[in-house]
Write a protein that holds these residues in place. Structure first.
Motif, PDB file in Angstrom:
ATOM      1  N   GLY A   1      -1.778  55.839 -64.820  1.00 35.72           N
ATOM      2  CA  GLY A   1      -3.101  56.367 -64.518  1.00 35.72           C
ATOM      3  C   GLY A   1      -3.199  57.852 -64.780  1.00 35.72           C
ATOM      4  O   GLY A   1      -2.248  58.504 -65.205  1.00 35.72           O
ATOM      5  N   SER A   2      -4.366  58.402 -64.483  1.00 34.34           N
ATOM      6  CA  SER A   2      -4.610  59.820 -64.750  1.00 34.34           C
ATOM      7  C   SER A   2      -4.520  60.684 -63.496  1.00 34.34           C
ATOM      8  O   SER A   2      -4.835  61.864 -63.541  1.00 34.34           O
ATOM      9  CB  SER A   2      -5.989  60.003 -65.401  1.00 34.34           C
ATOM     10  N   ASP A   3      -4.094  60.087 -62.374  1.00 36.83           N
ATOM     11  CA  ASP A   3      -3.932  60.864 -61.143  1.00 36.83           C
ATOM     12  C   ASP A   3      -2.992  60.138 -60.191  1.00 36.83           C
ATOM     13  O   ASP A   3      -2.547  59.019 -60.452  1.00 36.83           O
ATOM     14  CB  ASP A   3      -5.284  61.104 -60.468  1.00 36.83           C
ATOM     15  N   LEU A   4      -2.702  60.774 -59.065  1.00 38.09           N
ATOM     16  CA  LEU A   4      -1.838  60.210 -58.041  1.00 38.09           C
ATOM     17  C   LEU A   4      -2.551  59.109 -57.250  1.00 38.09           C
ATOM     18  O   LEU A   4      -3.746  58.908 -57.393  1.00 38.09           O
ATOM     19  CB  LEU A   4      -1.405  61.311 -57.069  1.00 38.09           C
ATOM     20  N   ALA A   5      -1.794  58.404 -56.406  1.00 37.25           N
ATOM     21  CA  ALA A   5      -2.293  57.450 -55.404  1.00 37.25           C
ATOM     22  C   ALA A   5      -1.912  56.003 -55.669  1.00 37.25           C
ATOM     23  O   ALA A   5      -2.172  55.126 -54.850  1.00 37.25           O
ATOM     24  CB  ALA A   5      -3.797  57.553 -55.172  1.00 37.25           C
ATOM     25  N   GLY A   6      -1.297  55.700 -56.822  1.00 42.25           N
ATOM     26  CA  GLY A   6      -0.821  54.341 -57.054  1.00 42.25           C
ATOM     27  C   GLY A   6      -1.939  53.321 -57.029  1.00 42.25           C
ATOM     28  O   GLY A   6      -2.948  53.452 -57.720  1.00 42.25           O
ATOM     29  N   THR A   7      -1.795  52.305 -56.192  1.00 38.65           N
ATOM     30  CA  THR A   7      -2.793  51.239 -56.136  1.00 38.65           C
ATOM     31  C   THR A   7      -4.163  51.761 -55.752  1.00 38.65           C
ATOM     32  O   THR A   7      -5.185  51.193 -56.117  1.00 38.65           O
ATOM     33  CB  THR A   7      -2.347  50.126 -55.154  1.00 38.65           C
ATOM     34  N   TRP A   8      -4.209  52.891 -55.028  1.00 42.69           N
ATOM     35  CA  TRP A   8      -5.484  53.458 -54.598  1.00 42.69           C
ATOM     36  C   TRP A   8      -6.130  54.323 -55.682  1.00 42.69           C
ATOM     37  O   TRP A   8      -7.254  54.773 -55.521  1.00 42.69           O
ATOM     38  CB  TRP A   8      -5.317  54.238 -53.308  1.00 42.69           C
ATOM     39  N   PHE A   9      -5.425  54.535 -56.786  1.00 47.37           N
ATOM     40  CA  PHE A   9      -6.065  55.124 -57.959  1.00 47.37           C
ATOM     41  C   PHE A   9      -6.850  54.042 -58.700  1.00 47.37           C
ATOM     42  O   PHE A   9      -7.965  54.276 -59.175  1.00 47.37           O
ATOM     43  CB  PHE A   9      -5.024  55.740 -58.896  1.00 47.37           C
ATOM     44  N   TRP A  10      -6.271  52.843 -58.776  1.00 42.71           N
ATOM     45  CA  TRP A  10      -6.866  51.770 -59.569  1.00 42.71           C
ATOM     46  C   TRP A  10      -7.916  50.980 -58.814  1.00 42.71           C
ATOM     47  O   TRP A  10      -8.894  50.512 -59.397  1.00 42.71           O
ATOM     48  CB  TRP A  10      -5.773  50.819 -60.059  1.00 42.71           C
ATOM     49  N   ASN A  11      -7.711  50.783 -57.523  1.00 42.43           N
ATOM     50  CA  ASN A  11      -8.610  49.917 -56.748  1.00 42.43           C
ATOM     51  C   ASN A  11      -9.687  50.741 -56.046  1.00 42.43           C
ATOM     52  O   ASN A  11      -9.480  51.232 -54.933  1.00 42.43           O
ATOM     53  CB  ASN A  11      -7.797  49.091 -55.755  1.00 42.43           C
ATOM     54  N   LYS A  12     -10.836  50.844 -56.712  1.00 45.45           N
ATOM     55  CA  LYS A  12     -11.933  51.685 -56.222  1.00 45.45           C
ATOM     56  C   LYS A  12     -13.234  50.895 -56.091  1.00 45.45           C
ATOM     57  O   LYS A  12     -14.321  51.443 -56.183  1.00 45.45           O
ATOM     58  CB  LYS A  12     -12.121  52.882 -57.164  1.00 45.45           C
ATOM     59  N   TYR A  13     -13.103  49.622 -55.881  1.00 44.02           N
ATOM     60  CA  TYR A  13     -14.278  48.765 -55.735  1.00 44.02           C
ATOM     61  C   TYR A  13     -14.944  49.023 -54.378  1.00 44.02           C
ATOM     62  O   TYR A  13     -14.311  49.564 -53.457  1.00 44.02           O
ATOM     63  CB  TYR A  13     -13.873  47.298 -55.868  1.00 44.02           C
ATOM     64  N   PRO A  14     -16.197  48.659 -54.208  1.00 46.30           N
ATOM     65  CA  PRO A  14     -16.883  48.883 -52.926  1.00 46.30           C
ATOM     66  C   PRO A  14     -16.148  48.189 -51.780  1.00 46.30           C
ATOM     67  O   PRO A  14     -15.819  47.007 -51.875  1.00 46.30           O
ATOM     68  CB  PRO A  14     -18.265  48.247 -53.153  1.00 46.30           C
ATOM     69  N   GLY A  15     -15.865  48.937 -50.743  1.00 50.17           N
ATOM     70  CA  GLY A  15     -15.210  48.368 -49.572  1.00 50.17           C
ATOM     71  C   GLY A  15     -13.701  48.437 -49.583  1.00 50.17           C
ATOM     72  O   GLY A  15     -13.060  48.054 -48.601  1.00 50.17           O
ATOM     73  N   ALA A  16     -13.107  48.912 -50.674  1.00 46.05           N
ATOM     74  CA  ALA A  16     -11.643  48.966 -50.750  1.00 46.05           C
ATOM     75  C   ALA A  16     -11.089  49.911 -49.686  1.00 46.05           C
ATOM     76  O   ALA A  16     -11.458  51.085 -49.632  1.00 46.05           O
ATOM     77  CB  ALA A  16     -11.213  49.429 -52.142  1.00 46.05           C
ATOM     78  N   ARG A  17     -10.197  49.387 -48.853  1.00 45.73           N
ATOM     79  CA  ARG A  17      -9.570  50.201 -47.819  1.00 45.73           C
ATOM     80  C   ARG A  17      -8.254  49.572 -47.390  1.00 45.73           C
ATOM     81  O   ARG A  17      -7.986  48.407 -47.685  1.00 45.73           O
ATOM     82  CB  ARG A  17     -10.488  50.391 -46.618  1.00 45.73           C
ATOM     83  N   VAL A  18      -7.449  50.321 -46.687  1.00 41.33           N
ATOM     84  CA  VAL A  18      -6.138  49.845 -46.258  1.00 41.33           C
ATOM     85  C   VAL A  18      -6.293  48.855 -45.101  1.00 41.33           C
ATOM     86  O   VAL A  18      -7.321  48.825 -44.420  1.00 41.33           O
ATOM     87  CB  VAL A  18      -5.232  51.016 -45.833  1.00 41.33           C
ATOM     88  N   ASP A  19      -5.244  48.046 -44.881  1.00 45.12           N
ATOM     89  CA  ASP A  19      -5.261  47.129 -43.745  1.00 45.12           C
ATOM     90  C   ASP A  19      -4.232  47.535 -42.685  1.00 45.12           C
ATOM     91  O   ASP A  19      -3.889  46.745 -41.813  1.00 45.12           O
ATOM     92  CB  ASP A  19      -5.051  45.674 -44.186  1.00 45.12           C
ATOM     93  N   SER A  20      -3.742  48.778 -42.795  1.00 44.10           N
ATOM     94  CA  SER A  20      -2.842  49.333 -41.787  1.00 44.10           C
ATOM     95  C   SER A  20      -3.538  50.538 -41.157  1.00 44.10           C
ATOM     96  O   SER A  20      -4.181  51.324 -41.864  1.00 44.10           O
ATOM     97  CB  SER A  20      -1.519  49.789 -42.410  1.00 44.10           C
ATOM     98  N   PRO A  21      -3.409  50.729 -39.855  1.00 43.24           N
ATOM     99  CA  PRO A  21      -4.100  51.844 -39.205  1.00 43.24           C
ATOM    100  C   PRO A  21      -3.532  53.194 -39.614  1.00 43.24           C
ATOM    101  O   PRO A  21      -2.358  53.316 -39.958  1.00 43.24           O
ATOM    102  CB  PRO A  21      -3.882  51.579 -37.708  1.00 43.24           C
ATOM    103  N   MET A  22      -4.396  54.226 -39.568  1.00 44.13           N
ATOM    104  CA  MET A  22      -4.052  55.534 -40.120  1.00 44.13           C
ATOM    105  C   MET A  22      -2.843  56.248 -39.502  1.00 44.13           C
ATOM    106  O   MET A  22      -2.192  56.990 -40.224  1.00 44.13           O
ATOM    107  CB  MET A  22      -5.261  56.473 -40.102  1.00 44.13           C
ATOM    108  N   PRO A  23      -2.486  56.053 -38.261  1.00 48.62           N
ATOM    109  CA  PRO A  23      -1.316  56.821 -37.816  1.00 48.62           C
ATOM    110  C   PRO A  23      -0.077  56.561 -38.655  1.00 48.62           C
ATOM    111  O   PRO A  23       0.714  57.470 -38.899  1.00 48.62           O
ATOM    112  CB  PRO A  23      -1.121  56.356 -36.369  1.00 48.62           C
ATOM    113  N   ILE A  24       0.109  55.317 -39.133  1.00 46.85           N
ATOM    114  CA  ILE A  24       1.331  55.016 -39.867  1.00 46.85           C
ATOM    115  C   ILE A  24       1.095  54.733 -41.350  1.00 46.85           C
ATOM    116  O   ILE A  24       2.038  54.417 -42.071  1.00 46.85           O
ATOM    117  CB  ILE A  24       2.094  53.834 -39.229  1.00 46.85           C
ATOM    118  N   TYR A  25      -0.152  54.848 -41.817  1.00 48.97           N
ATOM    119  CA  TYR A  25      -0.375  54.688 -43.249  1.00 48.97           C
ATOM    120  C   TYR A  25      -0.407  56.062 -43.908  1.00 48.97           C
ATOM    121  O   TYR A  25      -1.426  56.520 -44.441  1.00 48.97           O
ATOM    122  CB  TYR A  25      -1.657  53.906 -43.556  1.00 48.97           C
ATOM    123  N   GLN A  26       0.723  56.734 -43.833  1.00 45.77           N
ATOM    124  CA  GLN A  26       0.906  58.042 -44.443  1.00 45.77           C
ATOM    125  C   GLN A  26       2.393  58.355 -44.402  1.00 45.77           C
ATOM    126  O   GLN A  26       3.177  57.613 -43.812  1.00 45.77           O
ATOM    127  CB  GLN A  26       0.096  59.104 -43.695  1.00 45.77           C
TER     128      GLN A  26
END
Length: 540
Positions: free
Chosen positions: A38-63
């Motif tokens: 891809g042309s930037d960082l973020a891995g799967t989150w660079f490619w998956n930008k469809y409406p509603g795309a979000r993680v299924d793990s809560p933010m304290p540990i999704y980092q």
């Protein structure tokens, strides 16, 4: 011929795993380069930008667990969307200068090992050549998207979009839209499109046994309190639970529980939301068919309360479960089941009337009905777990590609390396805990193990390391045995078993024994001088 670039470590992929590898390879004083398609960082989150795309793990540990990173970062929602994850990677780059060691728009097409010099030669799609002692595959489990073969799709007059290659600009307002697929991606995109399109037709093969996300906004003040009191504990807890989430499966035997006790637990877990109902319940959910049916009955009751139409109830939450509950990673939803009560939404059960062909103006099913549409959305998923690796021409000591090696089934040692492919590791891939877990939890565990292995090799004059065939066979058999104990085979189309891709061998593709058991196996090998590996001394 292109001039070669030399590094100690070549890393494929610039998501969580690739960035973690780079940061820690630097700390060893070694040179590294990330090659990113891809042309930037973020891995799967660079490619998956469809409406509603979000993680299924809560933010304290999704980092990342590094305090120098989380102490100054704030998310706005408990379950961040793709935009916030991309913003987070830009923040990490500003803190650590990641991009200076990344070659973007560099899709890797081949990697060949030279046993005479203990080096990998890696070639990118644009013809650039790289050489390195170590190859770290950080391609993840969902980097090769799946385009199904559907008759007539090339004749469709409207727009066709795979969710993993979503257009930068789109406007579906007032249009007739069809969505094929109701997996995690389908659930998310369906929720968002239904209120804005003229009509939405959803083509469902298997009902999604989705769980309530319980999404909510997160204030900076609330997060600061969490950081002060809980972040260190939450990150420390990750390697102690089956899934890397703070909550854990309950080992108590079902035979020692009561109906009332289980009912109260179900209600409590449901109200907590997220994966609590899946990965916070009794461990026998995955092995005890009778208890599994009890859990499904509770899920069905909760979902049917939200659906008024009896026909829709049976399509979305049937009396008989389509597969044992939890043997597919459940999706998290916010308003998914209410969507189907809208006047502008039609649900088509393609398990009864299959897709026959795409016509110039829409889609025809086997019962002869044609559904008109202006836009066709393919939420058809990925060649999961193995696709990112087998899409690269990787040749090891014997010159045989890993795609051919794995054509009759994946084999690995510790879910991190494969025999005849020296100094090659992967993270969050085949036969690792991967999607049985919170992503960053599994990623950091494996990445740290690889870093320590490289450090050990450098300090002890070891030029190459490769699993033995015997160790690989024993570990792969263990994965198969653990998989056979559970109810996993009850899901006919599960990508956990490779069943979503025609022709792919059916097998347990991930380690189903949980993070603590997996970590113990990895750490025991390292403690015994990397038992199960052949080590070659420099100059030998």
């Amino acid at each position: 011929m292109s001039k070669s670039e030399f590094y100690d470590v070549l890393i494929v992929g610039a998501g969580f795993a690739g960035v973690h590898q780079l940061v820690n390879i630097r700390k060893l004083g070694l040179t590294a380069k990330i090659l990113e398609a891809g042309s930037d960082l973020a891995g799967t989150w660079f490619w998956n930008k469809y409406p509603g795309a979000r993680v299924d793990s809560p933010m304290p540990i999704y980092q990342f667990s590094d305090p120098d990173l989380w102490k100054d970062w704030t998310f706005s929602e408990y379950y961040p969307d793709w935009k916030e994850i991309q913003a987070y990677f830009q923040y990490v780059d500003k803190k650590l200068g990641i991009k200076q060691d990344v070659s973007f728009n560099s899709r890797v097409v081949s990697a060949h090992w030279d046993d005479s010099v203990d080096r990998w030669t890696v070639t990118s799609e644009d013809g650039r050549i790289f050489r390195a002692q170590f190859l770290s595959l950080c391609t993840g489990i969902a980097s090769k998207y799946h385009m199904p073969e559907i008759k007539g799709i090339d004749k469709f007059k409207g727009e066709v979009h795979h969710t993993s290659r979503w257009p930068e600009k789109y406007d579906f307002a007032g249009k007739k839209v069809g969505v094929i697929g109701t997996g995690a991606t389908g659930v998310q995109v369906i929720q968002e499109l239904a209120p804005v399109v003229a009509h939405l037709t959803v083509f469902q093969r298997t009902p999604n046994l989705a769980l309530p996300m319980k999404q909510r906004k997160m204030s900076a003040e609330e997060q600061q309190k969490l950081k002060d009191e809980w972040y260190t504990i939450l990150f420390g807890r990750r390697y102690q639970t089956f899934s890397g989430f703070p909550h854990d499966l309950v080992p108590k035997p079902i035979a020692e529980t009561t109906v009332e006790e289980r009912a109260l637990m179900f209600e409590d877990l449901w109200e907590k939301g997220g994966f609590h109902f899946w990965l916070g319940t009794y461990a026998e959910l995955f092995t005890n068919q009778k208890f599994n049916k009890e859990a499904y009955a509770f899920w069905r009751k909760k979902v049917r309360e939200r659906i008024l139409d009896p026909e829709l109830q049976e399509k979305l939450a049937p009396m008989e479960s389509p597969h044992p509950f939890g043997v597919k990673r459940p999706s998290l939803e916010q308003k998914y089941f209410e969507v189907y009560s809208r006047q502008n939404v039609t649900l088509v059960d393609i398990s009864k009337n299959s897709i026959e062909e795409i016509t110039p103006n829409g889609l025809k099913t086997s019962d002869g009905v044609e559904y008109e549409m202006d836009v066709l959305v393919l939420a058809t998923g990925f060649d999961m777990v193995t696709g990112g690796i087998t899409s690269i021409d990787i040749q090891g000591q014997d010159g045989i590609s890993i795609k051919d090696k794995w054509s009759d089934g994946v084999r690995s040692y510790l879910g991190v390396a494969s025999a005849t492919y020296p100094n090659m590791f992967w993270i969050y891939g085949p036969q690792s805990p991967s999607s049985f877990t919170n992503g960053p939890s599994s990623i950091e565990l494996t990445s740290e193990w690889i870093i320590n292995c490289v450090k050990h090799m450098k300090e002890n004059g070891i030029s190459s390391i490769v699993p033995t065939e015997e160790a690989q066979y024993a570990y792969s058999e263990l994965v198969n045995q653990l998989g056979s104990v559970g109810l996993w085979n009850g899901a006919k189309t599960s990508w956990y078993l490779g069943k979503n891709i025609q022709g792919k061998k059916t097998q347990m593709l991930q380690f189903p024994g949980g993070i603590p058991t997996y970590a113990k196996l990895c750490n025991e090998s390292a403690a015994k001088g990397y038992e199960g590996f052949d080590l070659k001394r420099t100059g030998a």
